[in-house]
Scaffold this motif. Structure first.
Motif, mmCIF file in Angstrom:
data_model
loop_
_atom_site.group_PDB
_atom_site.id
_atom_site.type_symbol
_atom_site.label_atom_id
_atom_site.label_comp_id
_atom_site.label_asym_id
_atom_site.label_seq_id
_atom_site.Cartn_x
_atom_site.Cartn_y
_atom_site.Cartn_z
ATOM 1 N N LEU A 41 0.835 -1.198 0.000
ATOM 2 C CA LEU A 41 0.000 0.000 0.000
ATOM 3 C C LEU A 41 0.874 1.254 0.000
ATOM 4 O O LEU A 41 0.589 2.211 -0.740
ATOM 5 C CB LEU A 41 -0.931 -0.005 1.215
ATOM 6 N N GLU A 44 2.177 1.792 -3.430
ATOM 7 C CA GLU A 44 1.131 2.298 -4.322
ATOM 8 C C GLU A 44 0.838 3.769 -4.059
ATOM 9 O O GLU A 44 0.566 4.532 -4.988
ATOM 10 C CB GLU A 44 -0.147 1.470 -4.176
ATOM 11 N N ARG A 66 -4.951 4.611 -8.094
ATOM 12 C CA ARG A 66 -5.919 5.039 -7.085
ATOM 13 C C ARG A 66 -6.823 3.881 -6.670
ATOM 14 O O ARG A 66 -7.086 3.667 -5.490
ATOM 15 C CB ARG A 66 -6.777 6.193 -7.608
ATOM 16 N N ARG A 67 -7.283 3.093 -7.642
ATOM 17 C CA ARG A 67 -8.126 1.933 -7.319
ATOM 18 C C ARG A 67 -7.350 0.895 -6.516
ATOM 19 O O ARG A 67 -7.892 0.261 -5.615
ATOM 20 C CB ARG A 67 -8.695 1.316 -8.600
ATOM 21 N N GLN A 68 -6.073 0.739 -6.850
ATOM 22 C CA GLN A 68 -5.235 -0.214 -6.114
ATOM 23 C C GLN A 68 -5.059 0.228 -4.667
ATOM 24 O O GLN A 68 -5.112 -0.587 -3.749
ATOM 25 C CB GLN A 68 -3.870 -0.356 -6.801
ATOM 26 N N ASP A 70 -7.167 2.071 -2.943
ATOM 27 C CA ASP A 70 -8.465 1.824 -2.295
ATOM 28 C C ASP A 70 -8.628 0.345 -1.948
ATOM 29 O O ASP A 70 -9.043 -0.002 -0.838
ATOM 30 C CB ASP A 70 -9.621 2.268 -3.189
ATOM 31 N N PHE A 71 -8.298 -0.513 -2.908
ATOM 32 C CA PHE A 71 -8.449 -1.954 -2.690
ATOM 33 C C PHE A 71 -7.570 -2.440 -1.538
ATOM 34 O O PHE A 71 -8.037 -3.169 -0.659
ATOM 35 C CB PHE A 71 -8.099 -2.720 -3.968
ATOM 36 N N LEU A 72 -6.309 -2.046 -1.547
ATOM 37 C CA LEU A 72 -5.396 -2.507 -0.500
ATOM 38 C C LEU A 72 -5.815 -1.998 0.873
ATOM 39 O O LEU A 72 -5.732 -2.724 1.858
ATOM 40 C CB LEU A 72 -3.962 -2.090 -0.824
ATOM 41 N N GLU A 74 -8.888 -1.328 1.862
ATOM 42 C CA GLU A 74 -10.054 -2.127 2.256
ATOM 43 C C GLU A 74 -9.647 -3.541 2.659
ATOM 44 O O GLU A 74 -10.186 -4.102 3.602
ATOM 45 C CB GLU A 74 -11.069 -2.175 1.116
ATOM 46 N N GLU A 75 -8.708 -4.107 1.937
ATOM 47 C CA GLU A 75 -8.256 -5.474 2.222
ATOM 48 C C GLU A 75 -7.572 -5.553 3.589
ATOM 49 O O GLU A 75 -7.803 -6.497 4.353
ATOM 50 C CB GLU A 75 -7.296 -5.936 1.118
#
Length: 106
Positions: A41, A44, A66-68, A70-72, A74-75
């Motif tokens: 993260l 990124e 940006r999506r990566q 957000d995903f990380l 949340e994960e």
């Protein structure tokens, strides 16, 4: 009333110790996983910062970063929440499996 004499209490303590050691192993593995994801993260975030400075808004690579991020994020939150839930389940299962609910109230 002698169901929990000194020997049984000692043996139960050993079982709890073994169970807690197993949990510590699970916890250590999960923390390693979270640490690796946190490192990714951070990478990124650095990439997103560079892309934000160098590329126009709406750029495909910038949007992907940006999506990566957000995903990380949340994960990582999901893994932490899952770890808390698993701990509660671990203890509840141990109490039920060893029949400690009724005996603790006596």
């Amino acid at each position: 009333m002698e169901r929990f004499g000194p020997l049984r209490t000692f043996l139960l303590g050993l079982r709890v110790l073994g169970s807690e050691l197993a949990w510590l192993l699970i916890l250590a593995m999960r923390r390693i996983e979270i640490k690796q994801m946190r490192k990714r993260l951070d990478e990124e975030y650095l990439l997103l910062g560079r892309l934000t400075r160098e590329r126009p808004e709406g750029d495909e690579k910038r949007e992907l970063a940006r999506r990566q991020v957000d995903f990380l994020g949340e994960e990582i939150a999901m893994l932490r929440d899952d770890l808390d839930a698993r701990r509660r389940e671990w203890i509840d299962a141990r109490v039920a499996r060893w029949g400690l609910e009724e005996k603790a109230c006596e």
